[in-house]
Design a protein around this motif. Structure first.
Motif, short mmCIF file in Angstrom:
data_model
loop_
_atom_site.label_atom_id
_atom_site.label_comp_id
_atom_site.label_asym_id
_atom_site.label_seq_id
_atom_site.Cartn_x
_atom_site.Cartn_y
_atom_site.Cartn_z
N ILE A 73 0.83 -1.21 0.00
CA ILE A 73 0.00 0.00 0.00
C ILE A 73 0.86 1.26 0.00
N LEU A 74 1.99 1.21 0.71
CA LEU A 74 2.88 2.38 0.75
C LEU A 74 3.41 2.70 -0.65
N LEU A 75 3.76 1.67 -1.41
CA LEU A 75 4.24 1.88 -2.77
C LEU A 75 3.13 2.46 -3.64
N ALA A 76 1.94 1.91 -3.55
CA ALA A 76 0.82 2.42 -4.35
C ALA A 76 0.54 3.88 -4.01
N ASP A 77 0.57 4.22 -2.73
CA ASP A 77 0.34 5.60 -2.31
C ASP A 77 1.45 6.52 -2.82
N LYS A 78 2.71 6.07 -2.69
CA LYS A 78 3.85 6.88 -3.14
C LYS A 78 3.76 7.16 -4.64
N LEU A 79 3.47 6.11 -5.42
CA LEU A 79 3.37 6.28 -6.87
C LEU A 79 2.18 7.18 -7.23
N GLY A 80 1.07 6.98 -6.54
CA GLY A 80 -0.11 7.80 -6.79
C GLY A 80 0.17 9.28 -6.55
N PHE A 81 0.90 9.57 -5.48
CA PHE A 81 1.25 10.95 -5.16
C PHE A 81 2.20 11.52 -6.21
N MET A 82 3.23 10.74 -6.57
CA MET A 82 4.22 11.20 -7.54
C MET A 82 3.62 11.44 -8.92
N LEU A 83 2.70 10.57 -9.33
CA LEU A 83 2.18 10.61 -10.69
C LEU A 83 0.82 11.28 -10.81
N ASN A 84 0.23 11.62 -9.66
CA ASN A 84 -1.10 12.22 -9.63
C ASN A 84 -2.12 11.33 -10.35
N LYS A 85 -2.05 10.03 -10.04
CA LYS A 85 -2.95 9.03 -10.62
C LYS A 85 -3.34 8.04 -9.53
N ARG A 86 -4.46 7.37 -9.72
CA ARG A 86 -4.76 6.21 -8.88
C ARG A 86 -3.88 5.08 -9.37
N VAL A 87 -3.34 4.30 -8.47
CA VAL A 87 -2.43 3.22 -8.87
C VAL A 87 -2.99 1.89 -8.41
N LYS A 88 -3.07 0.97 -9.35
CA LYS A 88 -3.51 -0.40 -9.06
C LYS A 88 -2.30 -1.30 -9.29
N LEU A 89 -1.82 -1.94 -8.23
CA LEU A 89 -0.69 -2.85 -8.34
C LEU A 89 -1.18 -4.25 -8.65
N VAL A 90 -0.50 -4.91 -9.57
CA VAL A 90 -0.79 -6.31 -9.90
C VAL A 90 0.50 -7.11 -9.76
N ARG A 91 0.37 -8.38 -9.45
CA ARG A 91 1.55 -9.23 -9.22
C ARG A 91 2.23 -9.61 -10.52
N HIS A 92 3.56 -9.55 -10.45
CA HIS A 92 4.39 -10.10 -11.52
C HIS A 92 5.64 -10.66 -10.88
N PRO A 93 6.00 -11.90 -11.22
CA PRO A 93 7.17 -12.53 -10.57
C PRO A 93 8.46 -11.80 -10.81
#
Length: 87
Positions: A67-87
């Protein structure tokens, strides 16, 4: 002789790295989406932007529950961020 040995070992290391890469599915995304995230941010956080749907950016990440990464990216990019898994 040592040079040949070093080159031979380097070649083996490259072959192993290529084999590891071939085991993982390749990610592709439109260039415009990839350019939304600075390369340094993508490398630092081990992420890859995949798609933009309206104001939601879908991003491949090792830990989609970060969640911290999603929030950080959302703030930096001014977008909602949806994280999906990738190995």
């Amino acid at each position: 002789i040592q040079k040949r040995g070093a080159v031979h070992l380097a070649g083996e290391a490259e072959d192993r790295a290529a084999a590891v890469l071939l085991d993982r599915p390749l990610l592709t995304a439109p260039l415009a989406v990839v350019e939304l995230v600075p390369e340094s941010v993508a490398r630092e956080n081990v992420i890859f932007p995949l798609a933009l749907d309206g104001e939601t950016l879908t991003v491949a990440a090792v830990d989609p529950n970060n969640i911290l990464l999603a929030d950080k990216l959302g703030f930096m990019l001014n977008k909602r961020v949806k994280l999906v898994r990738h190995p």
